[in-house]
Design a protein around this motif. Structure first.
Motif, PDB file in Angstrom:
ATOM      1  N   GLY A  39      10.394  13.886  -2.921  1.00 10.68           N
ATOM      2  CA  GLY A  39       9.252  14.589  -3.496  1.00 10.68           C
ATOM      3  C   GLY A  39       7.879  14.111  -3.061  1.00 10.68           C
ATOM      4  O   GLY A  39       6.869  14.644  -3.539  1.00 10.68           O
ATOM      5  N   THR A  40       7.803  13.133  -2.155  1.00  8.57           N
ATOM      6  CA  THR A  40       6.491  12.635  -1.713  1.00  8.57           C
ATOM      7  C   THR A  40       5.816  13.642  -0.777  1.00  8.57           C
ATOM      8  O   THR A  40       6.396  14.060   0.231  1.00  8.57           O
ATOM      9  CB  THR A  40       6.650  11.291  -0.965  1.00  8.57           C
ATOM     10  N   TRP A  41       4.573  14.014  -1.096  1.00  7.51           N
ATOM     11  CA  TRP A  41       3.787  14.864  -0.194  1.00  7.51           C
ATOM     12  C   TRP A  41       3.493  14.106   1.090  1.00  7.51           C
ATOM     13  O   TRP A  41       3.095  12.947   1.063  1.00  7.51           O
ATOM     14  CB  TRP A  41       2.457  15.258  -0.846  1.00  7.51           C
ATOM     15  N   HIS A  42       3.667  14.783   2.219  1.00 11.94           N
ATOM     16  CA  HIS A  42       3.415  14.122   3.514  1.00 11.94           C
ATOM     17  C   HIS A  42       3.061  15.147   4.575  1.00 11.94           C
ATOM     18  O   HIS A  42       3.419  16.325   4.479  1.00 11.94           O
ATOM     19  CB  HIS A  42       4.640  13.314   3.957  1.00 11.94           C
ATOM     20  N   GLY A  43       2.336  14.661   5.597  1.00  9.70           N
ATOM     21  CA  GLY A  43       2.121  15.478   6.782  1.00  9.70           C
ATOM     22  C   GLY A  43       3.349  15.396   7.666  1.00  9.70           C
ATOM     23  O   GLY A  43       4.236  14.563   7.463  1.00  9.70           O
ATOM     24  N   ALA A  76       0.826  -1.214   0.000  1.00 17.12           N
ATOM     25  CA  ALA A  76       0.000   0.000   0.000  1.00 17.12           C
ATOM     26  C   ALA A  76       0.856   1.258   0.000  1.00 17.12           C
ATOM     27  O   ALA A  76       0.468   2.299  -0.530  1.00 17.12           O
ATOM     28  CB  ALA A  76      -0.920  -0.007   1.224  1.00 17.12           C
ATOM     29  N   PHE A  77       2.050   1.151   0.594  1.00 15.99           N
ATOM     30  CA  PHE A  77       2.895   2.340   0.752  1.00 15.99           C
ATOM     31  C   PHE A  77       3.850   2.553  -0.429  1.00 15.99           C
ATOM     32  O   PHE A  77       4.502   3.592  -0.518  1.00 15.99           O
ATOM     33  CB  PHE A  77       3.684   2.212   2.058  1.00 15.99           C
ATOM     34  N   ALA A  78       3.917   1.573  -1.323  1.00 11.05           N
ATOM     35  CA  ALA A  78       4.909   1.617  -2.404  1.00 11.05           C
ATOM     36  C   ALA A  78       4.880   2.904  -3.232  1.00 11.05           C
ATOM     37  O   ALA A  78       5.937   3.397  -3.640  1.00 11.05           O
ATOM     38  CB  ALA A  78       4.756   0.392  -3.301  1.00 11.05           C
ATOM     39  N   PRO A  79       3.718   3.501  -3.531  1.00 13.72           N
ATOM     40  CA  PRO A  79       3.751   4.738  -4.317  1.00 13.72           C
ATOM     41  C   PRO A  79       4.384   5.923  -3.586  1.00 13.72           C
ATOM     42  O   PRO A  79       4.693   6.939  -4.213  1.00 13.72           O
ATOM     43  CB  PRO A  79       2.262   5.037  -4.571  1.00 13.72           C
ATOM     44  N   LEU A 132      -0.466  11.478  -3.110  1.00 15.60           N
ATOM     45  CA  LEU A 132       0.116  11.496  -4.452  1.00 15.60           C
ATOM     46  C   LEU A 132       0.137  12.928  -4.975  1.00 15.60           C
ATOM     47  O   LEU A 132      -0.686  13.745  -4.582  1.00 15.60           O
ATOM     48  CB  LEU A 132      -0.706  10.609  -5.386  1.00 15.60           C
ATOM     49  N   ASP A 133       1.077  13.187  -5.857  1.00 13.91           N
ATOM     50  CA  ASP A 133       1.121  14.494  -6.497  1.00 13.91           C
ATOM     51  C   ASP A 133       0.147  14.532  -7.673  1.00 13.91           C
ATOM     52  O   ASP A 133       0.070  13.583  -8.458  1.00 13.91           O
ATOM     53  CB  ASP A 133       2.541  14.784  -6.996  1.00 13.91           C
ATOM     54  N   GLU A 134      -0.603  15.602  -7.764  1.00  6.53           N
ATOM     55  CA  GLU A 134      -1.498  15.800  -8.907  1.00  6.53           C
ATOM     56  C   GLU A 134      -1.193  17.154  -9.525  1.00  6.53           C
ATOM     57  O   GLU A 134      -1.714  18.187  -9.093  1.00  6.53           O
ATOM     58  CB  GLU A 134      -2.963  15.712  -8.448  1.00  6.53           C
ATOM     59  N   GLY A 135      -0.281  17.149 -10.474  1.00  2.00           N
ATOM     60  CA  GLY A 135       0.071  18.367 -11.189  1.00  2.00           C
ATOM     61  C   GLY A 135       0.689  19.449 -10.321  1.00  2.00           C
ATOM     62  O   GLY A 135       0.441  20.640 -10.522  1.00  2.00           O
ATOM     63  N   GLY A 136       1.498  19.018  -9.346  1.00  2.00           N
ATOM     64  CA  GLY A 136       2.209  19.984  -8.512  1.00  2.00           C
ATOM     65  C   GLY A 136       1.539  20.260  -7.186  1.00  2.00           C
ATOM     66  O   GLY A 136       2.088  20.978  -6.349  1.00  2.00           O
ATOM     67  N   SER A 137       0.331  19.702  -6.981  1.00  2.00           N
ATOM     68  CA  SER A 137      -0.351  19.835  -5.690  1.00  2.00           C
ATOM     69  C   SER A 137      -0.671  18.445  -5.159  1.00  2.00           C
ATOM     70  O   SER A 137      -0.799  17.491  -5.929  1.00  2.00           O
ATOM     71  CB  SER A 137      -1.661  20.614  -5.848  1.00  2.00           C
ATOM     72  N   PRO A 138      -0.845  18.327  -3.839  1.00  2.00           N
ATOM     73  CA  PRO A 138      -1.176  17.009  -3.294  1.00  2.00           C
ATOM     74  C   PRO A 138      -2.609  16.612  -3.608  1.00  2.00           C
ATOM     75  O   PRO A 138      -3.519  17.439  -3.568  1.00  2.00           O
ATOM     76  CB  PRO A 138      -0.970  17.194  -1.782  1.00  2.00           C
ATOM     77  N   GLY A 139      -2.817  15.336  -3.940  1.00  2.00           N
ATOM     78  CA  GLY A 139      -4.161  14.780  -4.077  1.00  2.00           C
ATOM     79  C   GLY A 139      -4.747  14.480  -2.703  1.00  2.00           C
ATOM     80  O   GLY A 139      -4.258  14.960  -1.676  1.00  2.00           O
ATOM     81  N   THR A 140      -5.799  13.680  -2.689  1.00  2.00           N
ATOM     82  CA  THR A 140      -6.444  13.343  -1.414  1.00  2.00           C
ATOM     83  C   THR A 140      -5.467  12.587  -0.523  1.00  2.00           C
ATOM     84  O   THR A 140      -4.890  11.594  -0.944  1.00  2.00           O
ATOM     85  CB  THR A 140      -7.683  12.457  -1.664  1.00  2.00           C
ATOM     86  N   PRO A 141      -5.281  13.055   0.710  1.00  2.00           N
ATOM     87  CA  PRO A 141      -4.310  12.382   1.585  1.00  2.00           C
ATOM     88  C   PRO A 141      -4.764  10.987   1.984  1.00  2.00           C
ATOM     89  O   PRO A 141      -5.958  10.667   1.984  1.00  2.00           O
ATOM     90  CB  PRO A 141      -4.262  13.301   2.815  1.00  2.00           C
ATOM     91  N   ARG A 142      -3.783  10.160   2.317  1.00  2.00           N
ATOM     92  CA  ARG A 142      -4.024   8.842   2.903  1.00  2.00           C
ATOM     93  C   ARG A 142      -3.263   8.764   4.223  1.00  2.00           C
ATOM     94  O   ARG A 142      -2.188   9.339   4.366  1.00  2.00           O
ATOM     95  CB  ARG A 142      -3.569   7.733   1.958  1.00  2.00           C
TER      96      ARG A 142
END
Lengths: 161, 161
Positions: free
Chosen positions: A121-125, A14-17, A96-106
Motif C-alpha cells: 500500500g505504499t505510494w511510490h513513483g 528515513a525509509f522505515a515509514p 505517505l498516504d493522507e486519507g487515500g491520496s499521496p502526501g508530498t513525495p520524498r
C-alpha cells in the motif's frame, strides 16, 4: 507551492515509514558456508495477501535529473521489492498516504548494491534507474485483481539532486 | 575417474533440470510505465512448502578458478533464488539426484545481470562469486526445520574454465 523535491540518501531509518532497505549494513545475522558467506537474514516485510510471491525482471529506460514526477501508484494487495542487478543506483520516490491520496513525495537515492521493499500500500513513483541498463528483479504479488491505484500529479513535481 | 568439471554457459535449456534462469532474454511479457519498462513476468517456479517467502542478502568471499568443490547441498523444503546485485558473474554448480545422492556435478557461469532459481530439492554447491563484492539477494523459504542436506565430496571435484 514548492513543487521541487531534493533527493536524500536512503537510510533504513528515513525509509522505515515506507518499507525496508535491503543491504549489508552492519554485521550479518549468521555466517554460513564454512565462514565464507554472511547471511543478512529475512530483511523484507513481505505480504502477498491472498496471492503468492513471484519473481519478475524489469528493464526500464534510464532517466536523468531533474526528473519530472507526474504519477504515483500503490499496490493495495501486496508488498513489492526491487533488487537492482547492476550495482548502479536507482531513484526511489515515495509518499505517505493522507486519507487515500499521496502526501508530498520524498525522493531517495539507493546506494550501489542496495535494494528496497515497499510495504503493502505504499505510494511510490515508478522505479527510476539513473544509469543504463535499468535492470532489476522484482519480488511482488502474483494473483487475481488489479492491485493498482494510480494518481496523476498536476502540476508535476520536479526531483532535483 | 575424471574429477574435472568444465564450466558451461548458463542457458535456460541446459539449466531446466535444475531450475530457472532469470534474465531478460527475448521479448518482455508486457510493457509498463507508459512503455518505458519491460516486465518479464513471474519467471521463477517458487515453492516454499509449509513455510513462507523471505528475502535475505548474502555477502560471500570471491573465489578463483580452478575451484575445488568439496560439498554439495540441497534444501528439501523449498526453492532458492539467487539474484546477484553487482552485475558480475557467479559460478553455479548443480547436480541431478541419483537415488538420494548427487550425481556428477555440472558447472555453469551466469552472465552479467542473470539470476537463477533452484527448484526445491536441487543439489547445488554454495553460490560462488568470481568477483568481489560477492553480493546477492536470496529469495528462499523461511520456516521451521533444518531444510538442509549436505554431502561431502571425497575426493573433491575441480571446476575449471
Amino acid at each position: 507551492m514548492n513543487r521541487e523535491i531534493t533527493i536524500q540518501p536512503l537510510t533504513a531509518e528515513a525509509f522505515a515509514p515506507f518499507g525496508d532497505v535491503l543491504d549489508t549494513e552492519g554485521a550479518p545475522d549468521k555466517m554460513i558456508n564454512a565462514g565464507l558467506c554472511g547471511r543478512y537474514h529475512d530483511r523484507a516485510r513481505l505480504d502477498f495477501g491472498e496471492g503468492r510471491a513471484g519473481i519478475s525482471l524489469f528493464e526500464a529506460q534510464a532517466r536523468s535529473l531533474p526528473y519530472e514526477l507526474t504519477l504515483l501508484e500503490r499496490h493495495p494487495e501486496g508488498s513489492q521489492a526491487f533488487l537492482p542487478l547492476t550495482g548502479n543506483p536507482f531513484l526511489v520516490i515515495v509518499a505517505l498516504d493522507e486519507g487515500g491520496s499521496p502526501g508530498t513525495p520524498r525522493a531517495f537515492c539507493m546506494a550501489p548494491h542496495q535494494g528496497i521493499n515497499l510495504h503493502r500500500g505504499t505510494w511510490h513513483g515508478v522505479l527510476t534507474p539513473l544509469f543504463s541498463p535499468g535492470l532489476f528483479a522484482v519480488v511482488d504479488r502474483i494473483g487475481p485483481g488489479a492491485n493498482l491505484e494510480e494518481v496523476f500529479l498536476d502540476p508535476p513535481y520536479t526531483v532535483v539532486p
